[in-house]
Design an enzyme around this catalytic site. Sequence first.
Site, PDB file in Angstrom:
ATOM      1  N   ASP A 185       0.817  -1.216   0.000  1.00 33.24           N
ATOM      2  CA  ASP A 185       0.000   0.000   0.000  1.00 33.24           C
ATOM      3  C   ASP A 185       0.853   1.268   0.000  1.00 33.24           C
ATOM      4  O   ASP A 185       0.317   2.377  -0.015  1.00 33.24           O
ATOM      5  CB  ASP A 185      -0.916  -0.010   1.233  1.00 33.24           C
ATOM      6  CG  ASP A 185      -2.002   1.051   1.178  1.00 33.24           C
ATOM      7  OD1 ASP A 185      -2.504   1.330   0.075  1.00 33.24           O
ATOM      8  OD2 ASP A 185      -2.352   1.604   2.241  1.00 33.24           O
ATOM      9  N   SER A 206      -6.662   5.147   0.192  1.00 34.18           N
ATOM     10  CA  SER A 206      -7.008   3.829  -0.342  1.00 34.18           C
ATOM     11  C   SER A 206      -8.487   3.552  -0.106  1.00 34.18           C
ATOM     12  O   SER A 206      -9.007   3.784   0.988  1.00 34.18           O
ATOM     13  CB  SER A 206      -6.171   2.744   0.338  1.00 34.18           C
ATOM     14  OG  SER A 206      -4.791   2.980   0.169  1.00 34.18           O
ATOM     15  N   GLN A 208      -5.672  -1.998  -6.735  1.00 34.71           N
ATOM     16  CA  GLN A 208      -6.214  -1.073  -5.741  1.00 34.71           C
ATOM     17  C   GLN A 208      -6.900   0.093  -6.440  1.00 34.71           C
ATOM     18  O   GLN A 208      -6.426   0.587  -7.461  1.00 34.71           O
ATOM     19  CB  GLN A 208      -5.091  -0.527  -4.849  1.00 34.71           C
ATOM     20  CG  GLN A 208      -5.562   0.455  -3.780  1.00 34.71           C
ATOM     21  CD  GLN A 208      -4.396   1.032  -2.994  1.00 34.71           C
ATOM     22  OE1 GLN A 208      -3.751   1.974  -3.423  1.00 34.71           O
ATOM     23  NE2 GLN A 208      -4.122   0.451  -1.833  1.00 34.71           N
TER      24      GLN A 208
END
Length: 286
Positions: free
Chosen positions: A195, A215, A265
């Site tokens: 991430d 995110s 993502q």
Amino acid sequence: MADINKVLNLELIDRNIYQGPIIPSKLTRTFGGQVAAQALVAATRTVGPEYRVHSLHGYFVAPGNPEKPTTYLVDRVRDGRSFCSRQVKAVQDGEATFIMQASFHQRGQNGPVHSDVMRRVPMPEDISQDSSRVRPAYRMLVDDEWSDWDIRVVPKEDYDENPYTASQQVVWFRSKTKLPDDETMHICTLAYMSDMTLLQAALVPHPDAKVMVASLDHSMWFLRPFRADEWLLYDQISPSASDGRGLTHGRIFDREGRLVAVVTQEGLTRTLEPGQQAIPKREGES
């Protein structure tokens, strides 16, 4: 600065209930990779040692508070002969902040084998660790919050760009700290690492855009064994950005060129309103 050994050291509260430690941060919301990694630790502790996670799919439904511990509630959805399924809910003050499903598979299955090939790039030793190659909003993270990690963005002129993708970025990264010889530790560490820089790939064609980033969801597939304290190449693209959201995709290779994981993502890339910060930080933090 987050010590990954502390981040992943969850406390067992009751059967299927775990609590993550408070990790000091200059951010006003908990780093998404931390929540995903801790949720995966919780899920992993409820399956037998013969199983290894092969995929996870998570949604960040509310910002976490880094000054409070997070509780992880594991639902043992199914235990099969070859696969196990788990659902994990991360909770603070009785409200969900993250929801994840993870699937585990017994190793040793036979079937066809193939893999993408790693693009030709300079080796990490030939690239300096230079935070000026990341967007200004991320530099505090790279220099401080993520100082336990060696993150080296490959200069665009040092690799052949794919002309068929709208945006791309290539990053070498690894843990600076030697990690235990525990495969689960390396898998959960990579969930944390994955991430770190991925959402930046959606902003490469827009260097002057002032946007808030966060995110929204996160999916990973773990394909082959690896070590998170050895160099990994994160080959990132962004197929699309629109309506204040950026879609990103990353393939992770070890330095021998084996594809070890894949990440997808979607993140918030919404134009900043007056007074907003791209990455919300505590007052007085640069």
